[in-house]
Design an enzyme around this catalytic site. Structure first.
Site, PDB file in Angstrom:
ATOM      1  N   ARG A 113       0.510   6.804  -7.472  1.00 27.27           N
ATOM      2  CA  ARG A 113       0.202   5.398  -7.305  1.00 27.27           C
ATOM      3  C   ARG A 113       0.507   4.621  -8.598  1.00 27.27           C
ATOM      4  NH1 ARG A 113      -5.823   4.019  -5.151  1.00 27.27           N
ATOM      5  NH2 ARG A 113      -6.269   3.654  -7.314  1.00 27.27           N
ATOM      6  N   THR A 154       0.842  -1.199   0.000  1.00 27.46           N
ATOM      7  CA  THR A 154       0.000   0.000   0.000  1.00 27.46           C
ATOM      8  C   THR A 154       0.874   1.244   0.000  1.00 27.46           C
ATOM      9  OG1 THR A 154      -1.624   1.398   1.093  1.00 27.46           O
ATOM     10  CG2 THR A 154      -0.414  -0.057   2.548  1.00 27.46           C
ATOM     11  N   ILE A 155       0.526   2.165  -0.874  1.00 31.85           N
ATOM     12  CA  ILE A 155       1.311   3.407  -0.923  1.00 31.85           C
ATOM     13  C   ILE A 155       1.157   4.173   0.385  1.00 31.85           C
ATOM     14  CG2 ILE A 155       1.178   3.650  -3.425  1.00 31.85           C
ATOM     15  CD1 ILE A 155      -0.907   5.966  -2.786  1.00 31.85           C
ATOM     16  N   ASP A 156       0.052   3.908   1.105  1.00 33.19           N
ATOM     17  CA  ASP A 156      -0.204   4.658   2.342  1.00 33.19           C
ATOM     18  C   ASP A 156       0.870   4.430   3.411  1.00 33.19           C
ATOM     19  OD1 ASP A 156      -2.454   5.312   0.988  1.00 33.19           O
ATOM     20  OD2 ASP A 156      -3.874   4.492   2.420  1.00 33.19           O
ATOM     21  N   LYS A 214       2.544  34.551  -6.276  1.00 27.00           N
ATOM     22  CA  LYS A 214       1.168  35.008  -6.126  1.00 27.00           C
ATOM     23  C   LYS A 214       0.196  33.934  -5.651  1.00 27.00           C
ATOM     24  CE  LYS A 214      -0.240  34.353 -10.912  1.00 27.00           C
ATOM     25  NZ  LYS A 214      -0.034  34.843 -12.238  1.00 27.00           N
ATOM     26  N   TYR A 215       0.630  32.680  -5.578  1.00 32.44           N
ATOM     27  CA  TYR A 215      -0.309  31.624  -5.186  1.00 32.44           C
ATOM     28  C   TYR A 215       0.134  30.874  -3.932  1.00 32.44           C
ATOM     29  CZ  TYR A 215      -2.371  31.827  -9.870  1.00 32.44           C
ATOM     30  OH  TYR A 215      -2.992  32.226 -11.014  1.00 32.44           O
TER      31      TYR A 215
END
Ligand code: FBP
Length: 700
Positions: A572, A226-228, A271-272
């Site tokens: 993923r 699992t990538i988690d 600006k972001y």
């Protein structure tokens, strides 16, 4: 010269150079397929042998003992290499076998190498061994949809990401009928062993199937995917047996590369604020690794927020009423938005009205009021389905229908004076949250009964509150953009005004030493600007504000502009890092050793992953002793425990210590780190996740 005069399109398409650059097969693919991952020393021997290792112990759950009697006494198994075996053992090791393999749950980079390792090891032991791949996840087992995995198929997918070869699915084998169907398929295919490559829920399935097929001598082996990164196994006293599941490193590196590019972009066009939600259903391991990889300005870690204590509130309650205010423990959404705003305001004060925020996908689970809603709604939906033998979501397809049902529950509880999981207070609070978020919280659970965090616009919920509060801070004159001192001097001098005269009138912190100057809080409009100037005698009531001063004022007004990103499916699907290629290939070899040496109900793992490759040790971890009771679909079920971020771990403590540095709310440059793209080969590709490196340093 037009194309007509030179070469026809037909000829052009046949041109070898055109065919080369438009082919699906590029150099990267060729190199990946050719790469042979190094193998742990034990796998260089012709045979391997398993040894029970009683050094590692677990606290056994009573229910696990009852439900999984045949595998509950399994031990951690070490694998050693052998030049030769006595005849009977050799025969057992090399006997002709049929093995089935299935991917279960979300894709994770490296899955194909598990198959490649398993395939290579099984063919080395006996070229007549057969490997079957079940298609589309556990459904493939239930419906007996399988293909034989051949040499050419394996070669096509070596070191490549995704689960493309046999696909995956999320069906849970959670009923007697599904168990019987699975067993039926394994018997029909005359399988000696079934390999389940999956996350916590799938390894839970593996344990139950191992128990179910124990008497039939069909072995079941799990593989931690699992990538988690939430499959991390320790024994009862904290010895690490599996430091991380496969796929985590690649996903974290892929997210980090993209997020690091945003750090570069935002500090260029200034600006972001980029809001980056990163996958990780419950645990924030991926966000933690991304923080270490990128040094993004703000990284929220769910597990840390759950530990939050509002000290001011606590102290106030003690002072005023002499009591402890328990609501000061844990964080609320409002609180969280305040914490984020505080950092945004601090950066703006030094001219940085931009930055990058990393938000873990599962953060809501760690926020008090939301966690309560999730648990209550999970139970209500599960109870409804059970009582009515129906489906809540089909019976109440629209949000209003669902809300009406909840209202009815609250009304009944009030009228009949009954205890109910949903009362009027819940209903009132729930009606206060935005509609899109109500919809998210009421959304269908996945097949395991899990809340589907990836489907909820977590970032929108949090950033909505942040925007509202920033507006309040702007009104109060607290959220302001710091003015570069040299810009101020230049602007006023150019307009023939004396900066030293106007400085103390306009700014809170006018001083030659300060690189950024903050306009006084009182100045929130041209009107208040004029008022202060008149009051200080700088201009008369009838004068207009001098142009350079107005220019400075305008510069100080921040606009909070955001860009929202979700990093999940992209990472993923990445091709695996070198770490994941090597890890998974060796996992595949480990699986075969466990099978050949007769294990069942075990999870293949590599011990010492956090250390140098030369110290990696392939092992088998017993799954049953890792299981405990957890609420699923409204009832207690035996599952494998998910590992969340340990806030006492060195990796979290390091991130915490660097928080202020990475926020960079100072006039100095930002402290971003450039992890770069996943390189696969070459010296610059790191050999393991940074979280693992840090935890290993602490251990040594
Ligand atoms: P697994 O636990 O099955 O490996 O999946 C993890 C995950 O990638 C989570 O990070 C994410 O919340 C979820 O899958 C998304 O699920 P889906 O693919 O069903 O949208």
């Amino acid at each position: 010269m037009s194309r007509k005069e030179s070469m026809s399109l037909e000829d052009l398409l046949k041109h070898p150079d055109v065919q080369k650059v438009t082919s699906n097969i590029n150099q990267e693919l060729v190199e990946r397929r050719e790469y042979a991952p190094p193998v742990c020393k034990v796998f260089t021997y012709p045979y391997t042998v398993l040894q029970d290792n009683s050094k590692f112990r677990f606290v056994i759950d009573k229910e696990a003992k009852k439900q999984l009697p045949n595998i509950i006494d399994n031990k951690v198994q070490s694998i050693t290499g052998a030049e030769n075996l006595e005849e009977s053992l050799k025969e057992k090791y090399c006997k002709k076998r049929n093995i089935g393999v299935v991917f279960s749950g979300g894709p994770a980079p490296g899955g194909h190498n598990v198959i490649a390792g398993l395939y290579d090891a099984s063919k080395k032991a006996n070229p007549e061994n057969k490997l079957y791949g079940f298609l589309l996840g556990p459904d493939g087992i239930l419906e007996n949809e399988a293909i034989e995995i051949t040499n050419s198929l394996v070669d096509e997918y070596r070191n490549l990401g995704g689960f493309t070869m046999i696909k995956t699915g999320r069906t849970k084998t959670d009923t007697k009928e599904k168990m019987a169907l699975s067993k039926g398929t394994c018997k029909k295919l005359e399988l000696d062993a079934l390999v389940i490559v999956g996350g916590d829920d799938s390894n839970t399935n593996a344990a139950f199937l191992a128990q179910e097929m124990f008497e039939d001598n069909i072995q079941v082996i799990g593989v931690p995917k699992t990538i988690d990164g939430d499959i991390q196994v320790k024994d009862a006293v904290g010895n690490i047996l599996c430091a991380i599941s496969f796929g985590f490193h690649t996903a974290a590196r892929a997210f980090a590369n993209a997020i690091s590019n945003l750090c570069t972009d935002c500090s260029s066009d200034v600006k972001y604020w980029h809001i980056c939600k990163v996958m990780g259903r419950s645990a924030s391991h991926l966000a933690l690794e991304v923080a270490l990889q990128t040094h993004a300005n703000i990284t929220l870690i769910g597990e840390d927020l759950a530990n939050y204590i509002d000290r001011r509130r606590l102290e106030r309650a003690v002072e005023m009423e002499g009591i402890a205010d328990y609501s000061a423990y844990g964080i609320t959404l409002r609180h969280l938005s305040r914490v984020i705003c505080n950092s945004i305001v601090r950066r703006a004060a030094v001219g940085k009205n931009y930055g990058v925020i990393v938000i873990p996908e599962g953060i809501l689970e760690f926020i008090d009021e939301i966690q309560v809603f999730i648990i209550k709604l999970n139970t209500i939906i599960a109870e409804y389905n059970k009582t009515h033998d129906s489906d809540f979501h089909s019976d109440f397809p629209l949000l209003n229908d669902k809300l009406e049902y909840l209202r009815r529950l609250a009304r009944l509880a009030r009228e009949d004076n009954l205890f109910s999981i949903w009362n009027t207070r819940d209903d009132d609070l729930f009606n206060d949250i935005p509609e899109f978020f109500q919809e998210g919280l009421l959304m269908e659970r996945d097949s395991h009964g899990n809340f589907q965090f990836s489907q909820v616009e977590t970032d929108r919920v949090i950033m909505g509150l942040v925007k509202d509060y920033l507006n309040i801070l702007k009104e109060k004159g607290i959220y302001k953009l710091g003015i570069d001192n040299s810009y101020y001097i230049k602007t006023l001098s150019k307009g023939g005004l004396d900066p030293d005269y106007f400085g103390p009138i306009l700014f809170n912190n006018y001083n030659k030493e300060n690189k950024f100057l903050l306009l006084k809080e009182f100045i929130i409009s041209k009107k208040t600007l004029k008022q202060i100037m008149v009051k200080e005698g700088a201009i008369q009531e009838n004068d207009i504000i001098p142009v350079p001063i107005e220019q400075i004022y305008k510069k100080s007004i921040p606009t909070f502009k955001t860009q929202v990103h979700f990093y999940g499916y992209d990472g993923r699907g990445s091709d695996p890092t070198r770490f994941d290629c090597i890890y998974t290939y060796n996992l595949g070899l480990t699986v075969f050793s466990l099978i050949a040496d007769g294990a069942t109900g075990q999870m293949a793992a590599i011990k010492n992953l956090e250390m140098d490759f030369s110290r990696w040790e392939p092992i088998g971890i017993p799954i049953a002793p890792l299981m405990h009771l957890e609420e699923r679909k409204g009832k207690l079920s035996l599952v494998l425990e998910k590992s969340i971020v340990d806030v006492d771990s060195i990796s979290f403590q390091v991130v915490k210590s660097f928080r202020d540095k990475w926020l960079a709310a100072t006039p100095c440059e930002n402290n971003y780190r450039r992890p770069g793209p996943i390189r696969f080969t070459g010296k610059s590709e790191e050999d393991r996740p940074i979280t693992l490196v840090l935890d290993a340093i602490a251990k040594s």
